[in-house]
Design a protein around this motif. Structure first.
Motif, PDB file in Angstrom:
ATOM      1  N   UNK A 150      42.367  55.466  36.438  1.00  0.00           N
ATOM      2  CA  UNK A 150      42.392  54.692  35.205  1.00  0.00           C
ATOM      3  C   UNK A 150      43.417  53.554  35.313  1.00  0.00           C
ATOM      4  N   UNK A 151      43.118  52.427  34.681  1.00  0.00           N
ATOM      5  CA  UNK A 151      43.968  51.247  34.791  1.00  0.00           C
ATOM      6  C   UNK A 151      45.347  51.407  34.197  1.00  0.00           C
ATOM      7  N   UNK A 152      45.604  52.519  33.506  1.00  0.00           N
ATOM      8  CA  UNK A 152      46.907  52.740  32.871  1.00  0.00           C
ATOM      9  C   UNK A 152      48.006  53.058  33.873  1.00  0.00           C
ATOM     10  N   UNK A 153      47.641  53.509  35.080  1.00  0.00           N
ATOM     11  CA  UNK A 153      48.674  53.853  36.087  1.00  0.00           C
ATOM     12  C   UNK A 153      48.118  53.735  37.500  1.00  0.00           C
ATOM     13  N   UNK A 154      48.044  52.547  38.009  1.00  0.00           N
ATOM     14  CA  UNK A 154      47.503  52.289  39.332  1.00  0.00           C
ATOM     15  C   UNK A 154      48.630  51.905  40.289  1.00  0.00           C
ATOM     16  N   UNK A 155      48.830  52.742  41.320  1.00  0.00           N
ATOM     17  CA  UNK A 155      49.897  52.533  42.299  1.00  0.00           C
ATOM     18  C   UNK A 155      49.245  52.225  43.642  1.00  0.00           C
ATOM     19  N   UNK A 156      49.568  51.074  44.227  1.00  0.00           N
ATOM     20  CA  UNK A 156      48.965  50.705  45.513  1.00  0.00           C
ATOM     21  C   UNK A 156      49.810  49.666  46.229  1.00  0.00           C
ATOM     22  N   UNK A 157      49.545  49.509  47.497  1.00  0.00           N
ATOM     23  CA  UNK A 157      50.242  48.484  48.268  1.00  0.00           C
ATOM     24  C   UNK A 157      49.839  47.086  47.783  1.00  0.00           C
ATOM     25  N   UNK A 158      50.821  46.216  47.679  1.00  0.00           N
ATOM     26  CA  UNK A 158      50.536  44.840  47.281  1.00  0.00           C
ATOM     27  C   UNK A 158      49.612  44.174  48.293  1.00  0.00           C
ATOM     28  N   UNK A 159      49.832  44.466  49.564  1.00  0.00           N
ATOM     29  CA  UNK A 159      49.005  43.880  50.625  1.00  0.00           C
ATOM     30  C   UNK A 159      47.543  44.269  50.458  1.00  0.00           C
ATOM     31  N   UNK A 160      47.284  45.521  50.082  1.00  0.00           N
ATOM     32  CA  UNK A 160      45.912  45.977  49.868  1.00  0.00           C
ATOM     33  C   UNK A 160      45.321  45.321  48.627  1.00  0.00           C
ATOM     34  N   UNK A 161      46.123  45.214  47.575  1.00  0.00           N
ATOM     35  CA  UNK A 161      45.675  44.544  46.350  1.00  0.00           C
ATOM     36  C   UNK A 161      45.228  43.114  46.659  1.00  0.00           C
ATOM     37  N   UNK A 162      46.004  42.415  47.448  1.00  0.00           N
ATOM     38  CA  UNK A 162      45.666  41.038  47.810  1.00  0.00           C
ATOM     39  C   UNK A 162      44.455  40.997  48.736  1.00  0.00           C
ATOM     40  N   UNK A 163      44.366  41.944  49.660  1.00  0.00           N
ATOM     41  CA  UNK A 163      43.220  41.997  50.575  1.00  0.00           C
ATOM     42  C   UNK A 163      41.918  42.213  49.814  1.00  0.00           C
ATOM     43  N   UNK A 164      41.986  43.018  48.735  1.00  0.00           N
ATOM     44  CA  UNK A 164      40.800  43.292  47.919  1.00  0.00           C
ATOM     45  C   UNK A 164      40.484  42.158  46.948  1.00  0.00           C
ATOM     46  N   UNK A 165      41.347  41.152  46.903  1.00  0.00           N
ATOM     47  CA  UNK A 165      41.097  40.001  46.044  1.00  0.00           C
ATOM     48  C   UNK A 165      41.669  40.119  44.647  1.00  0.00           C
ATOM     49  N   UNK A 166      42.461  41.174  44.403  1.00  0.00           N
ATOM     50  CA  UNK A 166      43.015  41.375  43.070  1.00  0.00           C
ATOM     51  C   UNK A 166      41.923  41.722  42.070  1.00  0.00           C
ATOM     52  N   UNK A 167      42.269  41.647  40.796  1.00  0.00           N
ATOM     53  CA  UNK A 167      41.274  41.908  39.755  1.00  0.00           C
ATOM     54  C   UNK A 167      40.325  40.707  39.645  1.00  0.00           C
ATOM     55  N   UNK A 168      39.051  40.998  39.471  1.00  0.00           N
ATOM     56  CA  UNK A 168      38.034  39.960  39.319  1.00  0.00           C
ATOM     57  C   UNK A 168      38.253  39.226  37.993  1.00  0.00           C
ATOM     58  N   UNK A 169      38.446  37.911  38.067  1.00  0.00           N
ATOM     59  CA  UNK A 169      38.740  37.113  36.874  1.00  0.00           C
ATOM     60  C   UNK A 169      37.585  37.038  35.886  1.00  0.00           C
ATOM     61  N   UNK A 170      36.387  37.463  36.291  1.00  0.00           N
ATOM     62  CA  UNK A 170      35.255  37.415  35.366  1.00  0.00           C
ATOM     63  C   UNK A 170      35.432  38.402  34.200  1.00  0.00           C
ATOM     64  N   UNK A 171      36.193  39.461  34.431  1.00  0.00           N
ATOM     65  CA  UNK A 171      36.411  40.447  33.372  1.00  0.00           C
ATOM     66  C   UNK A 171      37.552  39.992  32.474  1.00  0.00           C
ATOM     67  N   UNK A 172      37.339  40.062  31.177  1.00  0.00           N
ATOM     68  CA  UNK A 172      38.449  39.853  30.259  1.00  0.00           C
ATOM     69  C   UNK A 172      39.163  41.185  30.022  1.00  0.00           C
ATOM     70  N   UNK A 173      38.369  42.218  29.842  1.00  0.00           N
ATOM     71  CA  UNK A 173      38.908  43.552  29.592  1.00  0.00           C
ATOM     72  C   UNK A 173      37.791  44.559  29.819  1.00  0.00           C
ATOM     73  N   UNK A 174      38.148  45.735  30.323  1.00  0.00           N
ATOM     74  CA  UNK A 174      37.235  46.844  30.610  1.00  0.00           C
ATOM     75  C   UNK A 174      36.500  46.666  31.945  1.00  0.00           C
ATOM     76  N   UNK A 175      36.384  47.741  32.679  1.00  0.00           N
ATOM     77  CA  UNK A 175      35.653  47.849  33.948  1.00  0.00           C
ATOM     78  C   UNK A 175      36.356  47.185  35.135  1.00  0.00           C
ATOM     79  N   UNK A 176      37.422  46.457  34.904  1.00  0.00           N
ATOM     80  CA  UNK A 176      38.046  45.748  36.016  1.00  0.00           C
ATOM     81  C   UNK A 176      38.721  46.691  37.013  1.00  0.00           C
TER      82      UNK A 176
END
Length: 302
Positions: free
Chosen positions: A177-203
């Motif tokens: 759940x998005x309330x507590x997501x722990x991950x490597x910054x490098x992996x977050x960047x590799x995955x492209x971060x959160x998709x900007x198309x979402x305003x809220x929910x499902x991201x």
């Protein structure tokens, strides 16, 4: 810097301050972590209250409400930690959770092919709260609607048994759940971060599906708990129902998610959803004008 804790504040300064207080009271990392708060265009006294309480805190002032994903992407640009810990403002720490999540991640990263790590979330009475689940899919969505209708008319509960065993030290899960997501910054960047198309929910589901496609797995670590005042950071102003804006946003995000991640069944989703649109026009929780607006926006987002 080991961990950057990221909190998005939207008109919840007291919740955010309580969350920050609980982090500082329970975390033993000393100077090995930082807290970054993005004020998401609150246009109230949030910035003043938070900065007065924590004058040295890294506080990013977004003049507009960017939504969940974009605001977190913005915060990540300021983060100096090797790890990012995305949390909601309605979280209360009761344990040294940041250190424990960090230690578990470091010890098991290679062995488990760790992507996103979450922990056990509880309510104020110690009951287990939602910590994540299976990736949303069109067929699952349709089945859940059928179950909800059957429960309503047959007056029976067909809810499936919770497949997650919180007595285990950890277990794999599709998405945390998005309330507590722990991950490597490098992996977050590799995955492209959160998709900007979402305003809220499902991201968060979308991001973690992308991380899964990169060959990583997501887990819940049960060796620590955080209190989640679920929904407190996004309470409706409409007396127990979600606002029409949130209803529209949820539908638009669901449509985009299915279009992107379950394309083979997307036509089925549209056909089934169009049938539901007829019934939505008569939803008594909302005015006729609100129902018409919802259906128009929903169809437009197909």
């Amino acid at each position: 810097m080991k961990v950057s804790v990221i909190i998005i504040n939207y008109k919840t300064p007291q919740l955010t301050i309580a969350c920050i207080n609980s982090i500082y009271e329970n975390t033993t990392f000393d100077k090995e972590f930082e807290i970054i708060v993005v004020d998401n265009g609150s246009h109230d006294d949030s910035i003043e209250l938070i900065s007065r309480e924590y004058p040295s805190l890294k506080l990013v002032d977004s003049k507009i409400n960017l939504g969940f994903g974009k605001a977190n992407n913005l915060a990540a640009k300021y983060a100096k930690g090797d790890f990012l810990f995305f949390i909601n403002s309605d979280m209360i720490f009761i344990d040294d959770s940041i250190r424990k999540l960090y230690d578990f991640y470091i010890e098991n990263e290679s062995k488990l092919q760790l992507g996103v790590l979450g922990c056990k979330l509880e309510d104020q009475l110690g009951n287990i709260n939602n910590s994540g689940g299976g990736f949303p899919l069109v067929n699952h969505d349709i089945r859940e609607i059928y179950i909800a209708v059957a429960e309503r008319f047959l007056k029976r509960n067909f809810a499936p048994r919770d497949p997650y065993d919180f007595n285990r030290a950890f277990f794999e899960i599709d998405y945390v759940i998005g309330a507590d997501m722990f991950l490597r910054k490098q992996l977050f960047e590799r995955a492209g971060g959160f998709d900007d198309h979402y305003f809220m929910y499902y991201e968060e589901s979308d991001l973690q599906m992308g991380i899964r496609k990169l060959g990583f797995k997501n887990y819940i670590f049960t060796g620590t708990s955080i209190i989640h005042l679920e929904g407190a950071s996004s309470k409706s102003e409409d007396n127990g129902r979600i606002s029409n804006f949130k209803r529209i946003t949820l539908a638009e995000s669901r449509n985009y998610y299915f279009k992107k991640n379950d394309r083979n069944h997307y036509t089925k989703h549209i056909i089934f959803d169009m049938v539901l649109n007829v019934t939505r026009l008569f939803n008594r929780k909302y005015s006729i004008r609100e129902n018409i607006k919802f259906v128009k926006q929903n169809i437009k987002s197909y």
